[in-house]
Enzyme design. Structure first.
Site, PDB file in Angstrom:
ATOM      1  N   LYS A  33       0.846  -1.203   0.000  1.00 28.91           N
ATOM      2  CA  LYS A  33       0.000   0.000   0.000  1.00 28.91           C
ATOM      3  C   LYS A  33       0.885   1.257   0.000  1.00 28.91           C
ATOM      4  CE  LYS A  33      -0.346  -0.198   5.058  1.00 28.91           C
ATOM      5  NZ  LYS A  33      -1.221  -0.610   6.189  1.00 28.91           N
ATOM      6  N   ARG A 129     -10.100   0.525  16.203  1.00 32.88           N
ATOM      7  CA  ARG A 129     -10.050   1.400  15.035  1.00 32.88           C
ATOM      8  C   ARG A 129     -11.014   0.873  13.968  1.00 32.88           C
ATOM      9  NH1 ARG A 129      -4.672   1.858  11.339  1.00 32.88           N
ATOM     10  NH2 ARG A 129      -5.273  -0.314  11.083  1.00 32.88           N
ATOM     11  N   TYR A 250      18.775  29.017   7.565  1.00 32.20           N
ATOM     12  CA  TYR A 250      17.545  29.635   8.081  1.00 32.20           C
ATOM     13  C   TYR A 250      17.535  29.654   9.605  1.00 32.20           C
ATOM     14  CZ  TYR A 250      15.139  29.628   3.543  1.00 32.20           C
ATOM     15  OH  TYR A 250      14.760  29.870   2.249  1.00 32.20           O
ATOM     16  N   MET A 298      14.080  23.670   1.763  1.00 29.99           N
ATOM     17  CA  MET A 298      13.196  22.947   0.837  1.00 29.99           C
ATOM     18  C   MET A 298      13.968  22.094  -0.156  1.00 29.99           C
ATOM     19  SD  MET A 298      10.176  24.436  -1.624  1.00 29.99           S
ATOM     20  CE  MET A 298       9.244  25.212  -0.342  1.00 29.99           C
TER      21      MET A 298
HETATM   22  C1  LIG Z   1      -0.412  -1.673   6.831  1.00 32.54           C
HETATM   23  C2  LIG Z   1      -0.968  -2.924   7.368  1.00 32.54           C
HETATM   24  C3  LIG Z   1      -0.133  -4.041   7.609  1.00 32.54           C
HETATM   25  C4  LIG Z   1       1.374  -3.975   7.507  1.00 32.54           C
HETATM   26  O1  LIG Z   1       1.862  -3.403   8.698  1.00 32.54           O
HETATM   27  P1  LIG Z   1       3.442  -3.326   8.997  1.00 32.54           P
HETATM   28  O2  LIG Z   1       3.521  -2.809  10.383  1.00 32.54           O
HETATM   29  O3  LIG Z   1       3.998  -2.359   8.007  1.00 32.54           O
HETATM   30  O4  LIG Z   1       3.965  -4.690   8.822  1.00 32.54           O
HETATM   31  C5  LIG Z   1      -0.718  -5.220   7.996  1.00 32.54           C
HETATM   32  N1  LIG Z   1      -2.064  -5.317   8.168  1.00 32.54           N
HETATM   33  C6  LIG Z   1      -2.896  -4.257   7.986  1.00 32.54           C
HETATM   34  C7  LIG Z   1      -4.348  -4.420   8.219  1.00 32.54           C
HETATM   35  C8  LIG Z   1      -2.379  -3.031   7.596  1.00 32.54           C
HETATM   36  O5  LIG Z   1      -3.193  -1.988   7.420  1.00 32.54           O
END
Ligand SMILES: *Cc1c(COP(=O)(O)O)cnc(C)c1O
Length: 353
Positions: A33, A129, A250, A298
């Site tokens: 993701k 959550r 800066y 930047m």
């Molecule tokens: C993002 C996610 C993972 C992966 O988590 P990591 O800590 O990066 O291994 C696994 N399960 C769900 C439901 C997630 O949203």
């Protein structure tokens, strides 16, 4: 050409996937993701295509990008669908979906999918959550079964504190999950990266490694055999001597304690390097450690070359990678490696392996 680049080592990615899967046992969804945590989703998924049992992304558009890149392994949508029309795409592209709240059950109830759906039913075992509470889980499972629109149901949950080996929260979540699912058949998936490394009791049919794949340990203090995948680097593009007492950059945040040879590096917070790091944050110049001095701006940042007489114009500067763990920079920026990696942008991405 500006020398700022992110070098992505796909051999390291494959190494880490195999390490994660063998630590977990069973099968493992490679979590790609958020553009593979900033590493490039299509490239990373292609590099893992021959090895991975499947992939996980957050939502439909991320999955379609992988399908367009030629990925034909299973892909799970971790947030499931947001609207009924997405279910048609889910079927057309042969995707798996998480179901984590009642509205998604209603969407399935009202849908006429052309083929049965592959569902991962998510329990809220204590993170509070997403997911169904223990008393909602069985009715949700039954409703999916009775709908006649579901081919298989995998039971899943997610841990809030798997990266904290000392706390009881993960054990409590495990117990809650096992109790609520005792009478339900089907495969299980519990473990994110922290649980793959630290909680063997959470290893079931499917692991879901994310940050592990990219070589950043969620529990940085323990040795683990991971290989960093991303090297964020640039080069010294200008040099200047400043006298003792002179301010730099800066806000004049840094004042030279002695006559200082300053290297100007072509990389800044617009490239994803955090502005919040203090003076003294480590960088590596041609493999030798020195320190960042002055505020990150930047497009540029400044480093101390006083004790590195061999360094000069064109010297390679690693911001994180094999010499400087991304976790070290995350600590300096008071954040986590995940956020830094996801934020890398504007630099050139170069892939090897
Ligand atoms: C993002 C996610 C993972 C992966 O988590 P990591 O800590 O990066 O291994 C696994 N399960 C769900 C439901 C997630 O949203």
């Amino acid at each position: 050409m500006r020398p700022a680049r992110a070098l992505i080592d796909l051999d390291a990615l494959r190494h880490n996937y195999h390490l994660a899967r063998s630590r977990h046992g069973g099968r493992a969804l490679a979590v790609v993701k958020a553009n593979a945590y900033g590493h490039g989703a299509a490239q990373c998924a292609r590099a893992l295509a021959a090895d991975a049992d499947g992939f996980a992304v957050a939502f439909l558009e991320e999955a379609l990008e992988l399908r367009a890149a030629g990925i034909d392994q299973p892909i799970l949508l971790l947030e499931g669908v947001f609207a009924p029309a997405e279910l048609d795409e889910v079927v057309r592209h042969d995707l798996w979906i998480v179901v984590h709240h009642a509205e998604q059950l209603r969407i399935i109830d009202h849908a006429r999918p052309a083929l049965p759906l592959e569902v991962w039913l998510k329990m809220n075992s204590g993170m509070n959550r997403a997911g169904f509470l223990s008393h909602e889980l069985r009715p949700a499972w039954q409703r999916l079964k009775d709908s006649g629109k579901v081919a298989g149901i995998t039971l899943m949950t997610h841990f809030a504190r798997a990266d904290e080996p000392q706390v009881i929260a993960t054990t409590e979540q495990l117990t809650a999950f096992d109790t609520a699912t005792r009478e339900l058949p089907g495969p299980r998936s519990l473990a994110n990266s922290g649980a793959i490394l630290g909680w063997p009791a959470a290893h079931r049919d499917w692991g879901r490694p994310g940050i592990l794949l990219y070589g950043a340990d969620p529990m940085p203090d323990e040795p683990n055999g991971l290989h960093p995948v991303m090297t964020l680097e640039s080069a010294v593009v200008a040099l200047r001597e400043i006298p003792a007492g002179a301010p730099l950059g800066y806000g004049g945040r840094f004042h030279a304690e002695r006559a200082t040879r300053v290297g100007l590096v072509a990389l800044g917070y617009a490239d994803g390097y955090p502005r919040s790091v203090p003076n003294g944050t480590p960088v590596a110049v041609d493999g030798v450690r020195t320190r960042l001095i002055g505020r990150v701006s930047m497009d540029l940042l400044t480093i101390d070359l006083t004790d590195l007489p061999d360094a000069g114009l064109g010297s390679r500067v690693e911001l994180w990678g094999a010499n400087i763990p991304v976790n070290r920079i995350a600590q300096a920026a008071k954040t986590i490696s995940y956020e830094l990696l996801c934020n890398v942008k504007r630099v050139r991405f170069e892939y090897s392996g």
